[in-house]
Design a protein around this motif. Structure first.
Motif, PDB file in Angstrom:
ATOM      1  N   LYS A 209       0.547  -3.722   6.239  1.00 49.68           N
ATOM      2  CA  LYS A 209      -0.850  -3.304   6.375  1.00 49.68           C
ATOM      3  C   LYS A 209      -1.006  -1.993   7.143  1.00 49.68           C
ATOM      4  O   LYS A 209      -1.883  -1.198   6.842  1.00 49.68           O
ATOM      5  CB  LYS A 209      -1.663  -4.414   7.050  1.00 49.68           C
ATOM      6  CG  LYS A 209      -1.794  -5.662   6.184  1.00 49.68           C
ATOM      7  CD  LYS A 209      -2.780  -6.647   6.761  1.00 49.68           C
ATOM      8  CE  LYS A 209      -2.301  -7.342   8.008  1.00 49.68           C
ATOM      9  NZ  LYS A 209      -1.238  -8.337   7.781  1.00 49.68           N
ATOM     10  N   THR A 210      -0.146  -1.794   8.137  1.00 49.19           N
ATOM     11  CA  THR A 210      -0.286  -0.583   8.958  1.00 49.19           C
ATOM     12  C   THR A 210      -0.274   0.664   8.081  1.00 49.19           C
ATOM     13  O   THR A 210      -1.116   1.552   8.223  1.00 49.19           O
ATOM     14  CB  THR A 210       0.850  -0.495   9.993  1.00 49.19           C
ATOM     15  OG1 THR A 210       1.048  -1.779  10.564  1.00 49.19           O
ATOM     16  CG2 THR A 210       0.523   0.513  11.075  1.00 49.19           C
TER      17      THR A 210
ATOM     18  N   THR B 295       9.302   1.711  -2.247  1.00 53.44           N
ATOM     19  CA  THR B 295       8.131   1.428  -3.079  1.00 53.44           C
ATOM     20  C   THR B 295       7.022   0.868  -2.212  1.00 53.44           C
ATOM     21  O   THR B 295       7.279   0.183  -1.225  1.00 53.44           O
ATOM     22  CB  THR B 295       8.454   0.389  -4.174  1.00 53.44           C
ATOM     23  OG1 THR B 295       9.213  -0.659  -3.564  1.00 53.44           O
ATOM     24  CG2 THR B 295       9.237   0.992  -5.299  1.00 53.44           C
TER      25      THR B 295
ATOM     26  N   GLY C  66       3.310  -8.863   7.931  1.00 55.13           N
ATOM     27  CA  GLY C  66       4.564  -8.408   7.349  1.00 55.13           C
ATOM     28  C   GLY C  66       4.409  -7.860   5.943  1.00 55.13           C
ATOM     29  O   GLY C  66       5.390  -7.622   5.249  1.00 55.13           O
TER      30      GLY C  66
ATOM     31  N   GLN D  90      -0.375  -2.051   0.071  1.00 57.26           N
ATOM     32  CA  GLN D  90      -0.409  -0.588   0.072  1.00 57.26           C
ATOM     33  C   GLN D  90      -0.820  -0.054  -1.304  1.00 57.26           C
ATOM     34  O   GLN D  90      -1.666   0.834  -1.407  1.00 57.26           O
ATOM     35  CB  GLN D  90       0.962  -0.033   0.483  1.00 57.26           C
ATOM     36  CG  GLN D  90       1.292  -0.300   1.954  1.00 57.26           C
ATOM     37  CD  GLN D  90       2.771  -0.186   2.270  1.00 57.26           C
ATOM     38  OE1 GLN D  90       3.580   0.195   1.423  1.00 57.26           O
ATOM     39  NE2 GLN D  90       3.133  -0.531   3.505  1.00 57.26           N
TER      40      GLN D  90
HETATM   41  P1  ADP Z   1       1.628  -6.039   8.734  1.00 57.93           P
HETATM   42  O1  ADP Z   1       0.742  -5.163   9.541  1.00 57.93           O
HETATM   43  O2  ADP Z   1       1.080  -6.394   7.411  1.00 57.93           O
HETATM   44  O3  ADP Z   1       2.065  -7.243   9.483  1.00 57.93           O
HETATM   45  P2  ADP Z   1       3.475  -3.908   9.051  1.00 57.93           P
HETATM   46  O4  ADP Z   1       2.620  -2.797   8.683  1.00 57.93           O
HETATM   47  O5  ADP Z   1       3.709  -4.126  10.501  1.00 57.93           O
HETATM   48  O6  ADP Z   1       2.961  -5.253   8.411  1.00 57.93           O
HETATM   49  O7  ADP Z   1       4.849  -3.763   8.277  1.00 57.93           O
HETATM   50  C1  ADP Z   1       5.891  -4.686   8.420  1.00 57.93           C
HETATM   51  C2  ADP Z   1       7.224  -3.981   8.319  1.00 57.93           C
HETATM   52  O8  ADP Z   1       7.440  -3.514   7.013  1.00 57.93           O
HETATM   53  C3  ADP Z   1       7.333  -2.787   9.221  1.00 57.93           C
HETATM   54  O9  ADP Z   1       8.617  -2.783   9.800  1.00 57.93           O
HETATM   55  C4  ADP Z   1       7.161  -1.611   8.295  1.00 57.93           C
HETATM   56  O10 ADP Z   1       7.812  -0.469   8.791  1.00 57.93           O
HETATM   57  C5  ADP Z   1       7.755  -2.126   7.019  1.00 57.93           C
HETATM   58  N1  ADP Z   1       7.171  -1.561   5.804  1.00 57.93           N
HETATM   59  C6  ADP Z   1       5.872  -1.338   5.559  1.00 57.93           C
HETATM   60  N2  ADP Z   1       5.697  -0.834   4.329  1.00 57.93           N
HETATM   61  C7  ADP Z   1       6.914  -0.745   3.770  1.00 57.93           C
HETATM   62  C8  ADP Z   1       7.395  -0.297   2.486  1.00 57.93           C
HETATM   63  N3  ADP Z   1       6.571   0.132   1.552  1.00 57.93           N
HETATM   64  N4  ADP Z   1       8.720  -0.340   2.265  1.00 57.93           N
HETATM   65  C9  ADP Z   1       9.556  -0.803   3.229  1.00 57.93           C
HETATM   66  N5  ADP Z   1       9.166  -1.236   4.425  1.00 57.93           N
HETATM   67  C10 ADP Z   1       7.874  -1.216   4.714  1.00 57.93           C
END
Ligand code: ADP
Ligand code: MG
Length: 614
Positions: free
Chosen positions: A53-54, A24, A50, A29
């Motif tokens: 955001k990516t 989800t 965490g 997102q």
């Molecule tokens: P941020 O940039 O906000 O710190 P990231 O984009 O690095 O967070 O994501 C953190 C972790 O969560 C990564 O390991 C990513 O692969 C995982 N992740 C991101 N979106 C989801 C999702 N929808 N479901 C499960 N895991 C996710």
């Protein structure tokens, strides 16, 4: 709850998402993706590390760019090399089924020509650190005049790191009608300024803490010499008798080593890392869940899925290269409404990294002192007292009581208590009685946090810069030929034709013996003990502060850990942490020494160096 499909993502991306195992969308997102997909708009998104955001900017960018074109259409700026690589890899994974997609990472410390070549092959998306990006623009190695989407990831962090000017320069060479998406954990004034300057009435989204319970976590750090890390860890464990913790190391090797050392020293510990088989990992996790293991030593990757409640302490034995990782680590404790402590053991040179982490977690670290030996003895004693107080009587012993009572006929209650507690106390007391203060004072000028300890030997060696050495190369060389560990050679001071270095006294014999007839490039290498005091810039002040006390204590340094470990293991009183799991590792102990040396030889010089640089 929406699905990724609901958000409007295309089939290629959905397939990629399935492969990644995302089920989800996270909150950021769910909020950002529909806006970015459906509108040509600027966006400011505030969300903690965490929160995913990516993908929040990655998915829309991937869907919107034209992969059949080789023009650079998307530019993602991020503060560090590590993040840059991480984002580029994530983008590639997200876009695994987007045929023709080419994502290139551009960052300092790696060949600029290689990166330019990759860009030239046609990169639709560039992920870059501002410094290197600017450099490449200046040299006309990239063309960002046609980008349609720019992302400022971790904008607050980029500004903290002084990239404001670079960002301004970079963005000034991009089209005015592009969209800019800014992602940040916090919104300091500088970020607002950037947003105002480069964005057109951006939409704003804010996402609450993903892990609300992080507010239950307190963050502490302990400053020690790099080589005292392990001792510090043991003291932290001893000072918290009911500890149930995850200990994070940077590498699989360190993870294994720390776990093995802990087991050898009588703690109920286990290792969790990627070199173990799935079966081994399952066993360790089962033991951890059932509390047979009190201290789980893990790599970040292996610990990713750990969802064990009631973890009392997260110990950052080493900080990760990516500061973001800290949030994931500390989030392992303080779950389900419980409180938790996240501890960081740092050396002097790493302490500044805590500042960056503080910005991400929006909390301050508290500097704490590694407890001294007597404080630990007290804690242990009181813990035992409480345990005895709360113990339910096992009536199986009734039948032996007569004999026992006879034995203690003459002993008063007072005396009996004293004797009883001494059994346990003496063990800790003997171990800690001569222990030194592990804390490094904040003003300690020793770069490597090395004290001029009385237990060190200083050597003169007749090779120097003329022979192609600098202090790092010489250190690597010495470690290699002498088969010593990462921290065993220190205070290396490389002069023109000669140099100085230190080892602990315990290695002195070995060092001198080795260099009795060793030739380096055809020349005999001569090593002698010297009285010379270290003289590298700034180090001369080394003995300031509590040096005197340390020096005295340092003399007893050497083998305490080993003997202490021996004591603990052989003592029967250690039920609280000893369990069946220290059996398999004990037998491995005999090869322990060689193992230590062998493994450090090959890789640590490299990791040590890269750390120094960043
Ligand atoms: P941020 O940039 O906000 O710190 P990231 O984009 O690095 O967070 O994501 C953190 C972790 O969560 C990564 O390991 C990513 O692969 C995982 N992740 C991101 N979106 C989801 C999702 N929808 N479901 C499960 N895991 C996710
Ligand atoms: Mg991120």
């Amino acid at each position: 709850m929406s699905t990724f499909q609901d958000l409007g993502l295309n089939e290629e991306l959905l397939q990629g998402i399935t492969d990644l195992g995302f089920e989800t969308p996270s909150e950021v997102q769910a909020k950002a993706i529909p806006i970015l997909l459906n509108e040509e708009t600027d966006l400011v998104a505030l969300a903690q590390t965490g929160t995913g955001k990516t993908a929040a900017f990655g998915f829309p960018m991937l869907q919107k760019i034209d992969v059949s074109s080789r023009t650079t259409q998307g530019l993602i700026l991020s503060p560090t090399r590590e993040l840059c690589l991480q984002i580029a890899n994530e983008m590639k994974a997200y876009g695994k089924y987007c045929k023709g997609l080419n994502v290139v990472a551009i960052y300092g410390g790696s060949s600029i020509t290689d990166q330019a070549r990759e860009v030239k092959r046609g990169a639709q998306i560039i992920v870059a650190t501002p410094g290197r990006m600017k450099d490449m623009i200046k040299r006309r190695l990239v063309d960002i005049t046609k980008i349609q989407y720019s992302v400022l990831d971790e904008a607050d962090e980029m500004l903290n790191m002084g990239f404001k000017e670079d960002i301004t320069d970079i963005l000034s060479g991009t089209p005015d009608d592009k969209n800019t998406w800014l992602f940040s954990a916090t919104m300091p004034r500088e970020v607002a300024t950037i947003a105002k300057k480069f964005m057109n009435s951006p939409q704003e989204i804010t996402v609450g803490h993903k892990n609300e319970s992080t507010s239950n976590v307190s963050h502490e750090y302990y400053m020690v010499n790099a080589r005292d890390r392990y001792q510090a860890l043991k003291r932290l464990a001893d000072a918290n008798p009911d500890i149930f913790s995850v200990i994070f190391c940077r590498t699989k090797r360190d993870t294994q080593k720390v776990a093995e050392n802990l087991i050898e020293d009588g703690y109920s510990a286990g290792a969790l890392h990627g070199d173990l088989s799935q079966n081994q990992r399952d066993i360790v996790m089962k033991q951890f869940r059932s509390r047979q293991i009190q201290m789980l030593v893990a790599t970040d990757v292996a610990a990713r899925g750990i969802d064990v409640d009631d973890i009392t302490h997260v110990i950052n034995y080493q900080l990760s290269d990516e500061i973001e990782t800290y949030t994931h680590r500390s989030g392992r404790t303080g779950r389900a409404g419980k409180t938790g402590v996240s501890m960081v053991i740092v050396s002097k040179s790493e302490v500044r990294r805590l500042k960056s982490i503080e910005r991400i977690i929006n909390k301050k670290f508290e500097l704490k002192e590694i407890p001294n030996g007597m404080a630990i003895c007290e804690v242990q004693l009181m813990s035992l007292a409480n345990k005895i107080h709360n113990t339910e009587i096992n009536h199986e012993i009734d039948k032996y009581l007569e004999d026992i009572n006879t034995l203690f006929d003459e002993t008063s209650k007072e005396e009996l208590i004293k004797k009883f507690f001494s059994v346990e106390f003496t063990r800790f007391f003997n171990y800690y009685q001569k222990s030194k203060n592990l804390n490094v004072a904040a003003g300690d000028p020793n770069r490597e946090g090395r004290e001029s300890s009385g237990s060190a030997a200083r050597y003169f060696i007749n090779v120097g810069e003329k022979d192609g050495f600098d202090w790092m190369k010489l250190k690597d060389f010495l470690k290699e030929v002498l088969d010593l560990g990462r921290d065993d050679v220190f205070k290396v001071d490389c002069k023109d034709t000669f140099s100085f270095f230190n080892t602990e006294k315990e290695h002195q014999e070995k060092v001198l013996a080795f260099f009795t007839d060793y030739k380096h490039e055809g020349r005999f290498v001569n090593v002698e003990i010297t009285e010379d005091k270290p003289s590298r810039g700034g180090r001369g002040r080394g003995g300031s502060g509590g040096g005197g006390g340390r020096r005295r204590e340092g003399g007893s340094g050497g083998d305490r850990r080993r003997s202490g470990g021996g004591e603990r293991r052989s003592s029967g009183g250690g039920d609280r942490r000893r369990s069946s799991d220290d059996r398999p590792t004990r037998s491995r102990r005999s090869d322990g020494g060689d193992r230590d040396k062998g493994e450090f030889k090959t890789t640590h010089s490299r990791s040590g160096r890269s750390r120094r640089k960043d």
